[in-house]
Write an enzyme that holds these catalytic residues in place. Structure first.
Site, PDB file in Angstrom:
ATOM      1  N   TYR A   6       0.883  -1.184  -0.039  1.00 22.38           N
ATOM      2  CA  TYR A   6      -0.021  -0.011  -0.125  1.00 22.38           C
ATOM      3  C   TYR A   6       0.742   1.108   0.002  1.00 22.38           C
ATOM      4  CZ  TYR A   6      -3.374   3.504   1.865  1.00 22.38           C
ATOM      5  OH  TYR A   6      -4.131   4.573   1.884  1.00 22.38           O
ATOM      6  N   ASP A  35       9.314   3.175  -1.178  1.00 19.43           N
ATOM      7  CA  ASP A  35       8.443   3.741   0.043  1.00 19.43           C
ATOM      8  C   ASP A  35       8.636   3.460   1.332  1.00 19.43           C
ATOM      9  OD1 ASP A  35       4.752   3.752   0.016  1.00 19.43           O
ATOM     10  OD2 ASP A  35       6.279   4.790   1.337  1.00 19.43           O
ATOM     11  N   LYS A  63       4.885   9.853   8.429  1.00 20.42           N
ATOM     12  CA  LYS A  63       5.084   9.215   9.675  1.00 20.42           C
ATOM     13  C   LYS A  63       5.838   9.811  10.547  1.00 20.42           C
ATOM     14  CE  LYS A  63       2.457   5.198   8.007  1.00 20.42           C
ATOM     15  NZ  LYS A  63       1.199   4.989   8.552  1.00 20.42           N
TER      16      LYS A  63
HETATM   17  P1  KE4 Z   1      -0.580   8.764   4.435  1.00 18.53           P
HETATM   18  O1  KE4 Z   1      -1.013   9.305   3.290  1.00 18.53           O
HETATM   19  O2  KE4 Z   1      -1.711   7.892   5.364  1.00 18.53           O
HETATM   20  O3  KE4 Z   1       0.318   9.522   5.474  1.00 18.53           O
HETATM   21  O4  KE4 Z   1       0.656   7.610   4.074  1.00 18.53           O
HETATM   22  C1  KE4 Z   1       0.226   6.675   3.109  1.00 18.53           C
HETATM   23  C2  KE4 Z   1       1.132   5.388   3.242  1.00 18.53           C
HETATM   24  C3  KE4 Z   1       2.310   5.448   2.109  1.00 18.53           C
HETATM   25  N1  KE4 Z   1       2.994   4.184   2.329  1.00 18.53           N
HETATM   26  C4  KE4 Z   1       3.091   3.561   3.050  1.00 18.53           C
HETATM   27  C5  KE4 Z   1       4.006   2.441   2.961  1.00 18.53           C
HETATM   28  C6  KE4 Z   1       1.954   3.460   4.324  1.00 18.53           C
HETATM   29  O5  KE4 Z   1       2.088   2.527   5.199  1.00 18.53           O
HETATM   30  C7  KE4 Z   1       1.022   4.376   4.135  1.00 18.53           C
HETATM   31  C8  KE4 Z   1       0.039   4.491   5.095  1.00 18.53           C
HETATM   32  N2  KE4 Z   1      -0.056   3.500   6.137  1.00 18.53           N
HETATM   33  C9  KE4 Z   1      -1.383   3.045   6.767  1.00 18.53           C
HETATM   34  C10 KE4 Z   1      -1.280   2.199   7.815  1.00 18.53           C
HETATM   35  N3  KE4 Z   1      -1.037   0.814   7.195  1.00 18.53           N
HETATM   36  C11 KE4 Z   1      -1.844   4.500   7.375  1.00 18.53           C
HETATM   37  C12 KE4 Z   1      -3.030   4.390   8.284  1.00 18.53           C
HETATM   38  C13 KE4 Z   1      -4.457   4.702   7.577  1.00 18.53           C
HETATM   39  O6  KE4 Z   1      -4.478   4.354   6.606  1.00 18.53           O
HETATM   40  O7  KE4 Z   1      -5.210   5.213   8.466  1.00 18.53           O
END
Ligand code: KE4
Length: 424
Positions: A142, A237, A265
């Site tokens: 993801y 990523d 994060k």
């Molecule tokens: P954000 O847009 O949520 O800051 O980041 C997206 C993203 C991009 N790349 C990786 C590897 C990620 O894990 C994420 C976001 N992770 C999720 C948890 N698996 C965020 C939690 C959520 O979606 O509420």
């Protein structure tokens, strides 16, 4: 009598889709309602009904130093007094960019406001730099919710992908190809079937969105070689792994360098920050210097920079934090394996450093197919049992749990004994 969380959830569902601002928080996969949190301190969070938990989420990774870290809180409260945002350059952004470059080895970096935005921008840069349109991603990984990343393998596995969300136009999905994690042959086949068309391969150096799936020996090195062979860019990523596996993230931890790296994060210390970076040659293609456009009202926001900079400064200057994260990760990992074995529960534990997942399956989980074989009913029992015993874990089999630098050994032992009780 409804709990306060239940009352809030009822009200929330009237005015927000699913009652949440991000889907996974709705706890729809684990058979209970979400606990609304009120405050956190160190390794603990309290919900609105006063229940206390050992946190294993930390806002999905950002709070590697725990909740309300003094230095981070101090930096934020000082920044707030000087103004919330200017939309103009500030000294803080320069210090932040310098520190990120120093820690990660990228030559230039651009701040944005989320991991999604970082990935979306890095993909546009890769396409602009190569003049190619196609992107290879991996099933089960993801990368945020930009359209070209919400794509699953298409019918013809070697041709374009199919939308994995309503609202993603098929022609947009067609430019995203899907390979199998830890399977270099599947990448080579896609490169050979789309010669001269693949702008980049994007990968989570440690997959953590199908649950944690570590890269097998040679996988990341193999991606580097394939990208060099076919003239594509390699994008790591590192929204989860960045600053977590090591100060330099997965690039340092595995000794493999990507062409572009995305962050989120931890870089924000709990505030909304994302970033993407790479060589000067690539990053100078980004506006206002080059033809690849990207912009943002709150990018580099001084309050967010203050939080991120305070956290990164501590990580950069305290290498012992990483040894402690590894030691405690190993302690929890081994303790969980022993507890589950003792209870004769079929499960696998995957871990890299301070991110881990317990899969309720008998198969070694090396990719999405095995992760999907997990018993999600059993996972729900695990989640509810932990919650009832004061442990706040990930509400989905396909997410990771996170350790912070402030967990104590006693807390690790508490988590392990809670698992023993759940399955006794
Ligand atoms: P954000 O847009 O949520 O800051 O980041 C997206 C993203 C991009 N790349 C990786 C590897 C990620 O894990 C994420 C976001 N992770 C999720 C948890 N698996 C965020 C939690 C959520 O979606 O509420």
């Amino acid at each position: 009598m409804m709990t306060r969380s239940e009352q809030l959830f009822e009200a929330a569902q009237k005015v927000m889709p699913g009652g949440v601002n991000s889907p996974v928080r709705a706890c729809r996969a684990v058979g209970t309602y979400p606990r609304f949190l009120d405050r956190g301190l160190g390794s603990r969070v309290w919900d609105v009904d006063g229940a206390e938990y050992i946190d294993l989420i930390y806002s999905w990774g950002p709070l590697i130093l725990g909740h309300c870290n003094e230095a981070v809180e101090q930096a934020v409260s000082e920044a707030v007094k000087k103004g919330l945002s200017f939309g103009a350059p500030t000294a803080m952004e320069v210090e932040m960019a310098q520190l990120v470059c120093e820690m990660t080895g990228v030559e230039m970096v651009r701040m944005v406001n989320s991991g999604t935005e970082a990935v979306m921008s890095a993909l546009r840069l890769a396409r602009g730099a190569t003049g190619r349109a196609k992107i290879i991603k991996f099933e089960g990984c993801y990368h945020g919710h930009s359209d070209s990343m919400l794509v699953k393998a298409g019918s013809g596995a070697l041709t374009g992908g199919a939308p994995d969300s309503a609202g993603v136009p098929p022609e947009m999905a067609g430019d995203t190809l899907t390979a199998t994690y830890n399977d270099l042959i599947s990448v080579r086949h896609l490169m050979e079937a789309n010669p001269g068309q693949v702008a980049a391969v994007i990968v989570e150096p440690v997959a953590a969105n199908m649950g944690v799936v570590p890269p097998q020996e040679g996988f990341l090195e193999g991606l580097r070689q394939l990208c060099d062979e076919f003239g594509s860019l390699l994008i790591f990523d590192e929204v989860i792994t960045g600053f977590r596996l090591a100060p330099g993230g997965a690039q340092e931890y595995y000794g493999v360098r990507a062409d572009l790296v995305t962050y989120g994060k931890i870089i924000g210390g709990g505030m909304p920050v994302g970033a993407y970076g790479g060589s000067r040659k690539l990053m100078e293609l980004v506006a206002p210097l080059g033809p690849v456009y990207q912009a943002g009202t709150l990018s580099g926001n001084p309050v967010a920079m203050a939080a991120g900079l305070a956290q990164l400064r501590i990580l950069a200057s305290t290498p012992s934090i990483y040894e402690e994260l590894e030691r405690r990760g190993a302690m929890l990992d081994q303790g969980l394996r022993n507890a589950l074995k003792k209870a004769e529960v079929t499960a696998k534990v995957n871990r890299v450093g301070s991110v881990l997942t317990v899969f309720f399956t008998d198969q070694p989980v090396t990719g999405y197919a095995q992760a999907k074989s997990s018993d999600t009913e059993r996972f729900g029992q695990w989640y509810r049992g932990l919650l009832a015993r004061g442990v706040y874990a990930a509400p989905s089999q396909f997410e990771a749990m996170f350790l912070s630098a402030v967990h104590t050994d006693d807390e690790i032992r508490h988590i392990i004994s809670a698992v023993e009780e759940i399955f006794a």
